[in-house]
Design an enzyme around this catalytic site. Structure first.
Site, PDB file in Angstrom:
ATOM      1  N   ARG A 231       0.861  -1.179   0.000  1.00  0.00           N
ATOM      2  CA  ARG A 231       0.000   0.000   0.000  1.00  0.00           C
ATOM      3  C   ARG A 231       0.900   1.231   0.000  1.00  0.00           C
ATOM      4  O   ARG A 231       1.986   1.225   0.587  1.00  0.00           O
ATOM      5  CB  ARG A 231      -0.885   0.032   1.242  1.00  0.00           C
ATOM      6  CG  ARG A 231      -1.993  -1.011   1.245  1.00  0.00           C
ATOM      7  CD  ARG A 231      -3.147  -0.590   0.342  1.00  0.00           C
ATOM      8  NE  ARG A 231      -4.313  -1.433   0.559  1.00  0.00           N
ATOM      9  CZ  ARG A 231      -4.645  -2.457  -0.205  1.00  0.00           C
ATOM     10  NH1 ARG A 231      -3.869  -2.805  -1.228  1.00  0.00           N
ATOM     11  NH2 ARG A 231      -5.745  -3.153   0.041  1.00  0.00           N
ATOM     12  N   GLU A 260      -4.103   7.434  -5.106  1.00  0.00           N
ATOM     13  CA  GLU A 260      -4.326   6.766  -6.381  1.00  0.00           C
ATOM     14  C   GLU A 260      -5.638   7.228  -6.996  1.00  0.00           C
ATOM     15  O   GLU A 260      -6.660   7.251  -6.308  1.00  0.00           O
ATOM     16  CB  GLU A 260      -4.357   5.244  -6.170  1.00  0.00           C
ATOM     17  CG  GLU A 260      -3.043   4.682  -5.651  1.00  0.00           C
ATOM     18  CD  GLU A 260      -3.070   3.176  -5.430  1.00  0.00           C
ATOM     19  OE1 GLU A 260      -4.125   2.549  -5.679  1.00  0.00           O
ATOM     20  OE2 GLU A 260      -2.044   2.614  -5.011  1.00  0.00           O
ATOM     21  N   HIS A 279      -1.285   0.012  -9.742  1.00  0.00           N
ATOM     22  CA  HIS A 279      -1.755  -0.955  -8.750  1.00  0.00           C
ATOM     23  C   HIS A 279      -2.287  -2.227  -9.423  1.00  0.00           C
ATOM     24  O   HIS A 279      -3.434  -2.640  -9.213  1.00  0.00           O
ATOM     25  CB  HIS A 279      -2.833  -0.337  -7.868  1.00  0.00           C
ATOM     26  CG  HIS A 279      -2.818  -0.893  -6.475  1.00  0.00           C
ATOM     27  ND1 HIS A 279      -2.971  -0.133  -5.342  1.00  0.00           N
ATOM     28  CD2 HIS A 279      -2.656  -2.162  -6.027  1.00  0.00           C
ATOM     29  CE1 HIS A 279      -2.918  -0.896  -4.262  1.00  0.00           C
ATOM     30  NE2 HIS A 279      -2.725  -2.142  -4.662  1.00  0.00           N
TER      31      HIS A 279
END
Length: 317
Positions: A231, A260, A279
């Site tokens: 993360r 993000e 991601h």
């Protein structure tokens, strides 16, 4: 039972869960939404919610009177279990055990991109330039993994198959197959000092936020590379930017960012020794089916009134 699915992924991924589950489970009424605003409008309808914690956010569960079960489509539950609005009796489960292979391959992609200088390969192709140069081997290099869960346990033997020495950093010092040495988190600075590659897999929790900070980055070798597959919040990005600009580490590959999508004005975009991916480390061509089948296993127990048998259920105080 009403199942609400919220995913920002593009098609056909977004509707893939509904297309798999709907014909197999007539007991479910399913709605899938692509935006957070749409999902919030309808979340009060849902008995079951499925989505990714970072896309949801803590405020999402403010008005959920019928909600009984939240299923995270990722391995982490941040954004869900840390919401002050999620009732204590709501069951939370996570998708686990399917990320080891894709995350391992993502780690190899990044390491090999640095070792073989992928940017130079592309630059020389664009310039139609034939210039040979030596690459760097993974063989006999040391890779460290922060966070020794199921993904790390799957990843370590794959690193060993490439002839690498594998170091782990965990809450506690313990013996795990595939690892040559384990450091505790208290020893993190000592552990990273010997690494050529530092892979982050640790979940985002109160005690892991910015766990990789100035002190840790300063302890790394100037020839070492950092790879964040966890993360964004576990890495102090301002400290990373300083370390990269001052050449205190050789480069970084970031699949998870603090915000993000990453804002266009973030200076990390423009650094030549940084790879940024959206991601996608654990995301692959089999993910939807694998995750949906795992959800099905818990659904059977949930419908039978046996929540204690639901797989990867989170312990909540």
């Amino acid at each position: 039972m009403n199942l609400l699915i919220f995913l920002t992924h593009p098609e056909p991924t977004r509707s893939g869960y509904e297309k798999y589950l709907a014909p197999r489970h007539s007991e479910l009424s399913i709605k899938t939404f692509a935006t957070r605003d749409e999902a919030i409008k309808h979340i009060g309808w849902a008995d079951i919610f499925m989505g990714f914690g970072p896309q949801v956010g803590k405020e999402f569960f403010r008005d959920t009177p019928k909600l009984k079960w939240v299923h995270s489509l990722g391995t982490g539950t941040d954004g869900i279990t840390d919401s002050p609005f999620l009732a204590k009796d709501v069951i939370v489960t996570a998708t686990r055990g399917i990320h080891g292979v894709p995350m391992s391959e993502m780690a190899f992609l990044m390491m090999l991109a640095f070792n073989r200088d992928l940017r130079r390969i592309e630059r020389q192709r664009n310039e139609q330039k034939w210039e040979r140069y030596p690459g760097t081997l993974l063989d006999k290099k040391t890779v460290g993994i922060l966070g020794l869960g199921a993904i790390a346990e799957d990843m370590a033997p794959r690193f060993k198959a490439f002839g690498m020495r594998v170091v782990g950093i965990s809450r506690t010092s313990r013996s795990i197959p595939g690892f040559d040495k384990i450091y505790s988190r208290a020893e993190i600075a000592e552990g990273v000092a010997e690494l050529d590659y530092f892979v982050l897999l640790v979940p985002l929790e109160d005690d892991t936020r910015n766990i990789v900070n100035d002190r840790v980055l300063s302890a790394m070798k100037p020839t070492a590379f950092l790879i964040n597959l966890a993360r964004g919040g576990v890495l102090d990005e301002e400290a990373l930017l300083r370390a990269l600009e001052q050449k205190r580490i050789a480069g970084a590959a970031l699949d998870a960012l603090a915000k993000e999508p990453m804002p266009a004005d973030n200076p990390l975009w423009k650094l030549p020794n940084v790879y940024i991916t959206p991601h996608i480390g654990g995301f692959c061509d089999t993910y939807v089916i694998d995750a949906a089948r795992q959800f099905e296993q818990s659904l059977a127990h949930f419908a039978a009134g046996k929540p204690e048998l639901m797989i990867h259920r989170e312990k909540r105080s």
